[in-house]
Structures are given as structure tokens and as C-alpha cells.
Design an enzyme around this catalytic site. Structure first.
Site, PDB file in Angstrom:
ATOM      1  N   LYS A   1      -3.760  15.893  -8.110  1.00 38.76           N
ATOM      2  CA  LYS A   1      -3.076  15.778  -9.401  1.00 38.76           C
ATOM      3  C   LYS A   1      -2.400  17.082  -9.789  1.00 38.76           C
ATOM      4  O   LYS A   1      -1.343  17.076 -10.444  1.00 38.76           O
ATOM      5  CB  LYS A   1      -4.068  15.323 -10.482  1.00 38.76           C
TER       6      LYS A   1
ATOM      7  N   TYR B   1      -9.333  14.858  -5.620  1.00 36.15           N
ATOM      8  CA  TYR B   1      -8.573  14.164  -6.661  1.00 36.15           C
ATOM      9  C   TYR B   1      -7.854  15.180  -7.554  1.00 36.15           C
ATOM     10  O   TYR B   1      -6.648  15.062  -7.808  1.00 36.15           O
ATOM     11  CB  TYR B   1      -9.498  13.279  -7.490  1.00 36.15           C
TER      12      TYR B   1
ATOM     13  N   ASP C   1       0.871  -1.167   0.000  1.00 35.14           N
ATOM     14  CA  ASP C   1       0.000   0.000   0.000  1.00 35.14           C
ATOM     15  C   ASP C   1       0.914   1.225   0.000  1.00 35.14           C
ATOM     16  O   ASP C   1       1.569   1.520   0.998  1.00 35.14           O
ATOM     17  CB  ASP C   1      -0.896  -0.015   1.240  1.00 35.14           C
TER      18      ASP C   1
ATOM     19  N   SER D   1      -2.939  13.242 -14.761  1.00 34.03           N
ATOM     20  CA  SER D   1      -4.305  13.303 -15.290  1.00 34.03           C
ATOM     21  C   SER D   1      -4.508  14.674 -15.910  1.00 34.03           C
ATOM     22  O   SER D   1      -3.860  15.651 -15.510  1.00 34.03           O
ATOM     23  CB  SER D   1      -5.326  13.097 -14.165  1.00 34.03           C
TER      24      SER D   1
END
Length: 250
Positions: A167, A163, A64, A146
Site C-alpha cells: 500500500k 500488505y 484475476d 489504506s
């Protein structure tokens, strides 16, 4: 790609999607590949799906990347058992079904930052230290970023929450690392690859069902881009590569 034959690539988030596609592509091109993921059974399935000669060069390890201790222990295992990392594909990334302004969402927001930002930082640090210890001057770090790391597109029914900020942090991190690699006098390269929509588990099924005319890339398209970026001549560094499916509207 000839210079990477029998050298070691590590791919995070290797249990599905882009990570799995990268593992298959790199091992087929002659690299020894270590796939890291939380879902160990998926890594075993991936190894079983490979031709015998390729399966011998694939190693799955449960890790992880949001847990710094696991990252340090895993990269130590890699150096001891397969010789250290030459290519790192930072692919592991998560999102959560939440909003920044939603109550009691601290665990979700923290998980996104720990995986998408700190996980990338820790894996890159351990890779670079491995390169330095072994006096390897030509490594390559790839970060799967992204388009949300450059602007925040509006997608009906989907909230980018933390998110997109995570990024954006990766976009800045790529440049900071480029400068650090250069300041330390190495030829190690770093590349950010920013795909548009990719047909993976990270895009909820309801979005695929609700939004009509929603073109998406395949995971294999991104894996092809990774191989292209690491195969450039020694004097060429692709700093940022943006990939969009034809017809994408954002």
C-alpha cells in the site's frame, strides 16, 4: 454525477465488501458498471440483487487482476462490448496470514504484490490506453489505498506483513500516475482513497473478536467517498482522501 450518466465504470474486487458497494452505488447513479472478480458466482448474485433497470447496466466478468493476460483480455472485452472504460475503481486487494520472516512464504508474498501493486498498474494502464484510443480526455482512476499505505498502525494480533509495503507502493504510484497523466496532456484525474478499518472480509474475524472497542467503517462509506471524488468539478482533483471511523485509535 450527471456527466457520468451512461458512461462506463469498472470496479475490481467487485464480489464483496467495498467493491460490491461501489458497483451498487455507481449503477444506481446511472453508470454502466463492469464488476471484475475471481468469484464469478458472487457477481451473478450481485446482478440478481439489483433492480431490473440497474441489472441491465451491470456486467460481471471473471478476472484475476494478478494475471496480466486476464487483465488485457478483460479490458479488450469491455471496449468491444460496452464501449471502453471512463472510470476505474482499483479496489481489488489481498492480505495473507503470514510474516515476512516466516519460512516458505514466497507464494503468499508474491500474491500480495501481484494483486495489490501490479494488478493496479495493469488495470490503470489498460484504462488509460482505452481513454487515449477513444480520445476521451476526462476519465477518472480511483485507487482504494489504506491508512497502512501511509503509516503502519499496531493492531494486536494482526501482522501487516507485505500488505503495508504494497500500500505504500500504491501511495507513490498515485503520484507517479498523476504526473504521467499530466505529462500526456490529459485532464484525466487520479485519486487515492485511504480508509481506516472497514468491516470487510479482509479483516480476520478473530481480530474483530479479540480487539474490543474496534470501530470500523462500512463498505458503503467508502463507496460514498468514491462517488464524491469523481463528482468534483473539472478543475478539482482530490489526490488523497483519508477516511477513519470515529473513535479509531491508530
Amino acid at each position: 454525477m450527471d456527466r457520468w450518466l451512461n458512461r462506463v465504470a469498472v470496479v475490481t474486487g467487485a464480489s464483496s465488501g467495498i467493491g460490491s458497494a461501489c458497483c451498487k452505488d455507481l449503477v444506481a447513479k446511472g453508470l454502466t458498471v463492469v464488476g471484475l472478480a475471481r468469484r464469478e458466482e458472487r457477481l451473478q448474485e450481485l446482478k440478481a440483487s439489483l433492480p431490473a433497470d440497474q441489472a441491465k447496466r451491470f456486467h460481471g466478468r471473471k478476472c484475476d487482476v494478478s494475471d496480466e493476460k486476464q487483465v488485457i483480455e478483460t479490458f479488450a472485452w469491455i471496449e468491444q462490448n460496452v464501449g471502453g472504460v471512463d472510470v476505474l475503481v482499483n479496489n481489488a486487494g489481498i492480505t495473507r496470514d503470514t510474516e515476512i520472516t516466516k519460512a516458505n512464504n514466497s507464494d503468499d508474498l508474491r500474491a500480495i504484490l501481484n494483486t495489490n501493486v501490479l494488478g493496479v498498474s495493469w488495470c490503470t494502464r489498460e484504462t488509460f490506453l482505452s481513454l487515449q484510443r477513444r480520445k476521451v480526455n476526462d476519465g477518472h482512476v480511483v485507487i482504494i489505498n489504506s491508512i497502512a499505505g501511509h503509516n503502519v498502525p499496531f493492531v494486536p494480533g494482526f501482522n501487516f506483513n507485505l500488505y503495508a509495503p504494497s500500500k505504500h507502493a500504491i501511495t507513490a504510484l498515485t503520484e507517479v500516475l498523476r504526473q504521467e497523466f499530466q505529462n500526456k496532456g490529459t485532464q484525466t484525474k487520479i485519486t487515492s482513497i485511504s480508509p481506516g478499518a472497514v468491516d470487510t472480509e479482509i479483516i480476520p474475524d478473530q481480530i474483530k473478536e479479540l480487539v474490543t472497542d474496534f470501530p470500523m467503517l462500512r463498505s458503503e462509506d467508502v463507496a460514498d467517498a468514491v462517488s464524491y471524488c469523481i463528482s468534483t468539478p473539472p478543475n478539482v482533483q482530490i489526490h488523497e482522501l483519508t477516511i477513519k471511523p470515529v473513535g479509531e485509535k491508530f
